[in-house]
Design an enzyme around this catalytic site. Structure first.
Site, PDB file in Angstrom:
ATOM      1  N   ARG A 229       5.144 -12.914  -9.757  1.00  0.00           N
ATOM      2  CA  ARG A 229       6.445 -12.288  -9.961  1.00  0.00           C
ATOM      3  C   ARG A 229       7.409 -12.840  -8.915  1.00  0.00           C
ATOM      4  O   ARG A 229       7.031 -13.074  -7.764  1.00  0.00           O
ATOM      5  CB  ARG A 229       6.362 -10.754  -9.842  1.00  0.00           C
ATOM      6  CG  ARG A 229       5.647 -10.072 -11.011  1.00  0.00           C
ATOM      7  CD  ARG A 229       6.455 -10.197 -12.294  1.00  0.00           C
ATOM      8  NE  ARG A 229       5.870  -9.465 -13.416  1.00  0.00           N
ATOM      9  CZ  ARG A 229       5.082 -10.006 -14.337  1.00  0.00           C
ATOM     10  NH1 ARG A 229       4.740 -11.283 -14.239  1.00  0.00           N
ATOM     11  NH2 ARG A 229       4.626  -9.268 -15.349  1.00  0.00           N
ATOM     12  N   HIS A 277       9.022 -19.150 -17.235  1.00  0.00           N
ATOM     13  CA  HIS A 277       8.007 -18.092 -17.373  1.00  0.00           C
ATOM     14  C   HIS A 277       7.044 -18.431 -18.521  1.00  0.00           C
ATOM     15  O   HIS A 277       6.835 -17.627 -19.437  1.00  0.00           O
ATOM     16  CB  HIS A 277       8.662 -16.729 -17.613  1.00  0.00           C
ATOM     17  CG  HIS A 277       7.788 -15.586 -17.175  1.00  0.00           C
ATOM     18  ND1 HIS A 277       8.275 -14.468 -16.549  1.00  0.00           N
ATOM     19  CD2 HIS A 277       6.440 -15.387 -17.280  1.00  0.00           C
ATOM     20  CE1 HIS A 277       7.283 -13.625 -16.283  1.00  0.00           C
ATOM     21  NE2 HIS A 277       6.164 -14.175 -16.716  1.00  0.00           N
TER      22      HIS A 277
END
Length: 314
Positions: A229, A277
């Site tokens: 993250r 991502h």
């Protein structure tokens, strides 16, 4: 008739429909329905919701809700939004996801190990110049986070002949991996990591874990991969370390704000590789099969297979 199971998502209508179709195929005995297609009377009967980045306001419209099953492995948003609600939370634990992540970790570790960013820069400069070869046995890869994803990644790196060390919150033992835990262990692991791979969940304890002081613990000219993250790394500290040459290169697949805004510095920094991502996308079919298995277990036993510890945040 059995109550409907709403699918609650903010990912857009097309993505939601794709998930609903996969979930229906995996458990045809259940009524999987888009949240918006149910009325208030049906909402009042729902005890279970399947979610992908849901709007918490929508979940609050389900008064009998007991259990929330995410189709994602990361649940920090759910914990933040629902941690005090008393709901049971289940996150996705999918061996296919671990295999996909291990593949990505190996691929992008090799990208750094074989100097691919440097050779791309030299191509643009029309510079014909090679570097001395470094064998994998001469390079140590450190893994932050030794859960299912970290363990799979470690095995892939070991098979590629890298030396591997790893850090986790609680002590762990993995064959062939030098493992560490605790604050002192973190400092020791960082100090030996030529390439650092971050696979930690985002919690209150891991937010900005890699700040200026900890980035400075890495060996000079170390390289970094973040597949966890974005908020685990202090962006400004990372930028300063790259600008100063203390870090050689960073592969970043996750960011504090996604999609990454066009004005962010990472897009144009010569020592950053930006990924959208994409390191380990969830496989709808395998994920839906796992969700279906958990729901069938619940129907048979009445026990909710909750696997999220609200206190820890994952």
């Amino acid at each position: 008739m059995r109550e409907a199971i709403p699918f609650v998502s903010q990912g857009g209508a097309a993505a939601a429909q794709a998930w609903i179709e996969a979930l229906r195929a995996a458990m045809p005995e259940e009524r999987i329905v888009d949240f918006a297609e149910l009325d208030e009377a049906e909402w009042a009967q729902c005890r279970l919701a399947i979610v992908a980045n849901p709007d918490p306001a929508e979940l609050k419209r389900l008064p009998r809700l007991e259990w929330v099953h995410s189709v994602w492995a990361g649940v920090e948003r759910l914990v933040e939004d629902l941690g005090g609600s008393g709901l049971q939370l289940t996150r996705l634990v999918d061996p296919q996801l671990a295999a996909t992540m291990a593949e990505a970790v190996l691929a992008w570790t090799l990208y750094l190990h074989r100097d691919m960013p440097l050779y791309a820069q030299r191509q643009r400069a029309r510079l014909w110049q090679s570097e001395d070869y470094v064998r994998p046995e001469q390079r140590t890869v450190g893994i932050l986070g030794l859960g299912a994803l970290g363990e799979a990644a470690a095995q892939a790196l070991l098979q590629a002949r890298f030396k591997v060390c790893g850090w986790s919150r609680s002590p762990r033992e993995l064959a062939g991996v030098r493992t560490f835990s605790g604050e002192q262990g973190l400092a020791q692991m960082l100090a030996m990591s030529d390439i650092l791979v971050c696979l930690l969940p985002l919690t209150a304890d891991t937010r900005h874990l890699l700040d200026a002081s900890r980035l400075a613990m890495l060996p000079p000219r170390a390289q970094l991969v973040n597949f966890a993250r974005g908020a685990i790394i202090d962006d400004q500290a990372l930028r300063a370390a790259l600008d100063a040459g203390a870090l050689r290169h960073a592969v970043l697949d996750v960011f504090a704000v996604e999609p990454l805004p066009a004005y962010n510095w990472q897009w144009t920094h010569p020592d950053v590789t930006v990924l959208p991502h994409c390191s380990a996308p969830t496989n709808r079919e395998t994920a839906s099969a796992i969700v279906a298995g958990n729901i069938r277990q619940y129907r048979q036993s009445g026990e909710i297979p909750a696997n999220v510890d609200i206190r820890r945040g994952y």
